[in-house]
Design a protein around this motif. Structure first.
Motif, PDB file in Angstrom:
ATOM      1  N   HIS A  59      -8.419  43.806 -16.367  1.00  0.00           N
ATOM      2  CA  HIS A  59      -8.652  45.232 -16.147  1.00  0.00           C
ATOM      3  C   HIS A  59      -8.576  45.470 -14.643  1.00  0.00           C
ATOM      4  O   HIS A  59      -9.046  44.649 -13.849  1.00  0.00           O
TER       5      HIS A  59
ATOM      6  N   GLN B 234     -13.876  55.019 -11.696  1.00  0.00           N
ATOM      7  CA  GLN B 234     -14.066  53.596 -11.430  1.00  0.00           C
ATOM      8  C   GLN B 234     -14.788  53.372 -10.097  1.00  0.00           C
ATOM      9  O   GLN B 234     -15.672  52.515  -9.987  1.00  0.00           O
TER      10      GLN B 234
ATOM     11  N   GLU C 189     -18.219  51.351  -9.678  1.00  0.00           N
ATOM     12  CA  GLU C 189     -18.026  50.022  -9.076  1.00  0.00           C
ATOM     13  C   GLU C 189     -19.318  49.387  -8.536  1.00  0.00           C
ATOM     14  O   GLU C 189     -19.605  48.220  -8.841  1.00  0.00           O
TER      15      GLU C 189
ATOM     16  N   LEU D 156     -14.170  46.721 -10.520  1.00  0.00           N
ATOM     17  CA  LEU D 156     -13.327  47.632 -11.287  1.00  0.00           C
ATOM     18  C   LEU D 156     -12.064  48.062 -10.544  1.00  0.00           C
ATOM     19  O   LEU D 156     -11.162  48.629 -11.164  1.00  0.00           O
TER      20      LEU D 156
ATOM     21  N   CYS E 121     -11.431  39.698 -12.022  1.00  0.00           N
ATOM     22  CA  CYS E 121     -12.361  40.783 -11.706  1.00  0.00           C
ATOM     23  C   CYS E 121     -13.726  40.270 -11.269  1.00  0.00           C
ATOM     24  O   CYS E 121     -14.506  41.016 -10.668  1.00  0.00           O
TER      25      CYS E 121
END
Length: 224
Positions: free
Chosen positions: A155, A167, A171, A182, A128
């Motif tokens: 995630h 999300q 973000e 995200l 991520c």
């Protein structure tokens, strides 16, 4: 008119430096900040990943070494981390645990290891933040031996539309201040790089993903 667009490699280098700066600053408080999310979202995830690691193991983006207590005693562990401040905490944790591990500075996007060096590659909560996550997956594949395992806890973007909308709204803030994306989905890159997905578990409205993948025993070269 001359083309003034920044080359992709320069963009990646610039973002890598930014991520390094974020984690150098975050290192002293990283463990404290993460405890809440570990309990809320990722409980048992590190144990799930590390219990499946075998043989010569590489952990990419080892961070502060939060996985170290969960590996079996017979694995031969190497870990790389971009941030020297995070790496120092990981080394201290290894000493406290009596864990023999080769923990060194390194970039998951350009691993300084020969082809087919490891039996297992581990990555937890790191794709991520790595600027070029596809490059990191490709490098993991390169250093894995044929038939080797790639084990992940991440995630990811949720398949549940209302959650994904949330999300998407969050973000930009997370990327700007935490270098944390995200909306990524590692499965896209794993499949593109030819990994066989052997086990996939999703939880927490699809936000949390556990993956056990394997490099084909007869590896092919993938481009793109």
């Amino acid at each position: 008119m001359a083309d003034t667009a920044e080359p992709p490699n320069a963009q990646r280098a610039r973002e890598t430096e930014r991520v390094l700066g974020v984690y150098e600053k975050e290192a002293p408080k990283y463990d404290r900040q993460l405890r809440f999310f570990e309990r809320l979202l990722f409980a048992g995830g590190r144990e799930w990943v590390c219990s499946q690691a075998e043989g010569e193991v590489l952990e990419i983006a080892v961070g502060t070494g939060r996985n170290l207590p969960h590996y079996s005693g017979d694995v031969r562990l190497t870990g790389i981390e971009l941030s020297p401040a995070m790496l120092e905490i990981a080394r201290a944790r290894a000493r406290e645990l009596g864990r023999d591990a080769d923990l060194r500075a390194g970039d998951a996007q350009t691993l300084d290891f020969p082809d087919e060096r490891f039996d297992t590659v581990v990555c937890t909560l790191s794709l991520c933040t790595i600027p070029d996550d596809r490059a990191a997956v490709a490098e993991a594949r390169r250093v894995l031996r044929p038939g080797g395992a790639f084990l992940l806890l991440e995630h990811v973007r949720s398949p549940v539309l209302p959650v994904r909308v949330g999300q998407r709204l969050l973000e930009p803030l997370f990327v700007r201040f935490e270098a944390d994306h995200l909306l990524r989905e590692p499965l896209d890159h794993l499949r593109a790089e030819g990994f066989k997905i052997e086990r996939l578990e999703r939880s927490k409205l699809g936000i949390v993903e556990r993956v056990a993948a394997r490099k084909p025993a007869e590896a092919r070269t993938f481009n793109g």
